[in-house]
Write an enzyme that holds these catalytic residues in place. Structure first.
Site, PDB file in Angstrom:
ATOM      1  N   HIS A 262       7.710   3.751  10.594  1.00 33.90           N
ATOM      2  CA  HIS A 262       7.593   3.760   9.136  1.00 33.90           C
ATOM      3  C   HIS A 262       6.934   2.463   8.635  1.00 33.90           C
ATOM      4  CE1 HIS A 262       9.112   4.959   5.052  1.00 33.90           C
ATOM      5  NE2 HIS A 262       9.018   3.652   4.851  1.00 33.90           N
ATOM      6  N   GLU A 263       7.497   1.331   9.045  1.00 37.08           N
ATOM      7  CA  GLU A 263       6.972   0.053   8.560  1.00 37.08           C
ATOM      8  C   GLU A 263       5.568  -0.216   9.121  1.00 37.08           C
ATOM      9  OE1 GLU A 263       8.495  -1.032   6.105  1.00 37.08           O
ATOM     10  OE2 GLU A 263      10.425  -0.029   6.408  1.00 37.08           O
ATOM     11  N   GLU A 292       3.833   4.857   0.515  1.00 33.45           N
ATOM     12  CA  GLU A 292       4.851   5.644   1.213  1.00 33.45           C
ATOM     13  C   GLU A 292       4.210   6.823   1.954  1.00 33.45           C
ATOM     14  OE1 GLU A 292       7.680   4.338   1.486  1.00 33.45           O
ATOM     15  OE2 GLU A 292       9.076   5.875   2.138  1.00 33.45           O
TER      16      GLU A 292
HETATM   17 ZN    ZN Z   1       8.586   2.846   2.935  1.00 32.11          ZN
END
Ligand code: ZN
Length: 502
Positions: A262-263, A292
């Protein structure tokens, strides 16, 4: 005109440097700082932020923009010059509306609110947090009053995270997610799917080694990136050549692996911005939703997809033989995609996650609109958790107090998570059309095609265009929840068909 442009550029370079200093102080606060420095760090942050704000709102910036706007009027809007003037004008006008006093009050209330929230959450006691929340809400309404021309007070708050998107547009997307996902979740909840082997013993040292091997293949290099341990995983993009991601490890789960993916997605967006945009406000993501979309793309569409699992799973089995040695790839793939209603947003699966967001979006709109009294907030939260996800909230810590956003005045932030999910699938489908061998590449652990395609259609543009236009360029369409809902339905049908077959 050239001289005016150089002057503007020099001024915004200073502002950008100061903003990077603020971010570096925040990174240090989260990763390195001795706890006793908390109070003095708050002052240091406030000083750096105030100076950055003064530089940005200096009347000379307005004068330079006035001079430059007619000159860039005839230029291609894609050019660096036209983009810089357009974006600085927008930032300047927004920043100028809010007095230094109100900014200071907001910052102080956020810091105090956060401290009170930590305590209230530990004791699971909403009434302790209530006064701080009330103060944050009051200040946010004063912030809204600095602006005009909105349809809904919430528009002003949303605009800080998702520029130019109206509340009504966000509501259209989130309402549709609620209407279609509540029945889907209910349908899946009763079905049996064993994911017990995802909890057990995963030695942290092995997790670290696995991530250290995986990250360079994705596009991480030691010259430009850092990976650190942290309490709340995050990404800090200080410059395209200084990307810092962080994660936390649990010996009992593989959550770190997905949080690193995710990061990494967030970091790659900042990393692949056109280097020519460095030290300008154009370096960075176009909005939180688009940011996102990139973290979710790597976490879910790559990370929880079958081709990537085919690549990764043998390595996981080798790293954790006692835990996964006897578990087939099929079972692992199903388990990491299980639809499982739960209390905590950050632990939620792809399908239920959005309902956590819908709930927060509805409640914060009602609070700001004065339609929901603060005292009723915990009950309203618990009632909606039951209605949307079928779960009973046992206490405030696992209910209304679980997230920090409201403690810091971050109203308007939550919907960007779901908007990002929606955008991620639209961009992913475009990638699949452009890269016919994508599945084979992922299965072989070759991520270069996807990484370069994302750079060309999205990342390199940074903040040059509005989120709406950036989305059109990347996905070839406006934000539309249809493809995302189809994806969730098809994937969960596949997962549960596999279960039935065993
Ligand atoms: Zn995020």
């Amino acid at each position: 005109v050239n001289r005016a442009f150089e002057q503007l550029r020099r001024r915004v370079a200073e502002v950008t440097d100061l903003e990077a200093v603020v971010m570096l102080l925040e990174w240090d606060f989260e990763v390195m700082m001795p706890r006793a420095a908390t109070t003095v760090r708050g002052e240091q942050l406030a000083t750096a932020e105030r100076v950055a704000h003064e530089r940005l709102t200096d009347p000379e910036v307005g004068r330079l923009l006035d001079e430059l706007e007619p000159a860039v009027d005839g230029l291609d809007p894609d050019t660096f010059e036209a983009s810089l003037v357009r974006v600085v004008r927008r930032d300047f006008e927004k920043a100028r509306r809010v007095s230094a006093d109100l900014r200071a009050d907001l910052a102080r209330a956020a810091a105090d609110g956060h401290a009170v929230w930590v305590e209230a959450r530990e004791r699971s006691d909403f009434t302790r947090f209530r006064p701080a929340l009330e103060r944050n809400l009051e200040l946010k309404l004063r912030y809204v009053a600095c602006f005009d021309g909105y349809d809904d007070p919430y528009d002003v708050l949303l605009d800080d995270y998702e520029p130019d998107l109206k509340t009504a547009e966000a509501a259209e997307v989130l309402d549709r997610l609620r209407e279609e996902l509540v029945p889907l979740v209910a349908e899946r909840t009763g079905e049996v799917l064993d994911d017990s082997f995802l909890t057990g013993t995963f030695p942290v040292q092995q997790q670290r080694e696995l991530e250290r091997r995986l990250l360079p293949l994705l596009g991480y290099d030691e010259e430009t990136w850092r990976l650190d341990d942290i309490v709340h995983p995050a990404q800090f993009g200080l410059a395209p050549t200084d990307i810092r991601i962080s994660t936390r490890y649990s010996e009992h789960t593989l959550e770190s692996l997905f949080s690193v993916l995710h990061e990494f997605g967030h970091g790659l967006y900042e990393r692949q911005v056109d280097p020519a945009l460095t030290r300008t406000p154009l370096a960075g993501g176009a909005s939180l939703g688009l940011h996102e979309s990139q973290s979710r793309l790597w976490e879910n569409l790559v990370g929880r997809g079958l081709p990537f699992c085919r690549f990764l799973y043998p390595q996981l089995q080798e790293a954790f033989p006692e835990q996964l040695g006897e578990i087939t790839l099929d079972r692992f793939y199903r388990a990491i995609n299980k639809v499982k209603p739960s209390l905590i947003r950050v632990d939620a699966d792809e399908v239920t996650y959005n309902l956590h967001i819908v709930l927060r979006f509805e409640l914060e709109r009602e609070l700001l609109g004065g339609r929901l009294p603060l005292d009723s907030l915990p009950d309203a939260w618990n009632e909606r958790m039951h209605r949307y996800l079928g779960v009973e909230v046992p206490d405030d810590a696992r209910g209304v107090l679980q997230d920090s956003h409201w403690s810091g005045g971050g109203f308007g932030y939550f919907p960007t998570y779901s908007l990002g999910n929606v955008a991620s699938v639209q961009i992913w489908q475009r990638a699949r059309e452009a890269l016919p061998a994508l599945d084979d590449d992922l299965e072989r652990g070759d991520f270069s095609g996807l990484r370069e395609w994302l750079r060309d259609v999205l990342h390199r543009n940074g903040r040059k265009f509005t989120p709406r236009e950036t989305m059109e360029r990347a996905a070839g369409a406006a934000l539309d929840p249809g493809p995302y809902l189809d994806y969730l339905r098809e994937k969960s049908a596949e997962i549960y068909r596999l279960t039935a077959r065993k």
